[in-house]
Design a protein around this motif. Sequence first.
Motif, PDB file in Angstrom:
ATOM      1  N   ASP A  34       0.865  -1.175   0.000  1.00  0.00           N
ATOM      2  CA  ASP A  34       0.000   0.000   0.000  1.00  0.00           C
ATOM      3  C   ASP A  34       0.902   1.225   0.000  1.00  0.00           C
ATOM      4  O   ASP A  34       1.020   1.897   1.010  1.00  0.00           O
ATOM      5  N   ALA A  41       2.409   4.730  -2.252  1.00  0.00           N
ATOM      6  CA  ALA A  41       2.129   5.692  -3.316  1.00  0.00           C
ATOM      7  C   ALA A  41       3.062   5.460  -4.501  1.00  0.00           C
ATOM      8  O   ALA A  41       4.198   5.012  -4.344  1.00  0.00           O
ATOM      9  N   GLY A  93      -8.711   0.258 -11.304  1.00  0.00           N
ATOM     10  CA  GLY A  93      -7.259   0.167 -11.263  1.00  0.00           C
ATOM     11  C   GLY A  93      -6.713  -0.382 -12.559  1.00  0.00           C
ATOM     12  O   GLY A  93      -7.437  -0.522 -13.550  1.00  0.00           O
ATOM     13  N   PRO A 141      -6.626   3.777  -7.672  1.00  0.00           N
ATOM     14  CA  PRO A 141      -6.721   5.189  -7.302  1.00  0.00           C
ATOM     15  C   PRO A 141      -6.679   5.358  -5.789  1.00  0.00           C
ATOM     16  O   PRO A 141      -7.194   4.532  -5.035  1.00  0.00           O
ATOM     17  N   ASP A 142      -6.052   6.456  -5.371  1.00  0.00           N
ATOM     18  CA  ASP A 142      -5.945   6.778  -3.946  1.00  0.00           C
ATOM     19  C   ASP A 142      -5.992   8.288  -3.807  1.00  0.00           C
ATOM     20  O   ASP A 142      -4.972   8.954  -3.988  1.00  0.00           O
ATOM     21  N   GLY A 143      -7.177   8.816  -3.549  1.00  0.00           N
ATOM     22  CA  GLY A 143      -7.330  10.271  -3.486  1.00  0.00           C
ATOM     23  C   GLY A 143      -7.048  10.875  -4.847  1.00  0.00           C
ATOM     24  O   GLY A 143      -7.641  10.492  -5.839  1.00  0.00           O
ATOM     25  N   TRP A 168      -2.253   7.579  -7.098  1.00  0.00           N
ATOM     26  CA  TRP A 168      -2.330   6.130  -7.298  1.00  0.00           C
ATOM     27  C   TRP A 168      -1.491   5.439  -6.247  1.00  0.00           C
ATOM     28  O   TRP A 168      -0.515   5.978  -5.742  1.00  0.00           O
ATOM     29  N   THR A 169      -1.868   4.200  -5.931  1.00  0.00           N
ATOM     30  CA  THR A 169      -1.162   3.363  -4.964  1.00  0.00           C
ATOM     31  C   THR A 169      -0.912   2.003  -5.585  1.00  0.00           C
ATOM     32  O   THR A 169      -1.771   1.485  -6.294  1.00  0.00           O
ATOM     33  N   ALA A 208      -1.154  -1.611  -5.082  1.00  0.00           N
ATOM     34  CA  ALA A 208      -1.956  -2.412  -4.168  1.00  0.00           C
ATOM     35  C   ALA A 208      -1.402  -3.828  -4.009  1.00  0.00           C
ATOM     36  O   ALA A 208      -1.459  -4.396  -2.924  1.00  0.00           O
TER      37      ALA A 208
END
Length: 87
Positions: free
Chosen positions: A5, A7, A56, A75-77, A80-81, A83
Amino acid sequence: MMIVDTAVTVWWTGGTPVRLVWLGRRWRVTDVPTRLTTTPSDLPTAITHAPERTAGWRFQATAEDGETLVLDIVPDGDGWTVARTWT
């Protein structure tokens, strides 16, 4: 499979990922990325072609030193992350 997890910074061409920087390393996308999608579960059954949302991307990436992984990015906020990864 390794669940992570962290960035990632992603560069895009034509709406698909082509390069990234992750954990301080530069990676190139070295296959055709696959869009990971979801569809709403509460749609009426009469809808035959439900809308899809990009959840994703999955692709193979190769670092400058030759290490190759398969990554899932999500997507993360506003970004992107990474996963999951596979070796």
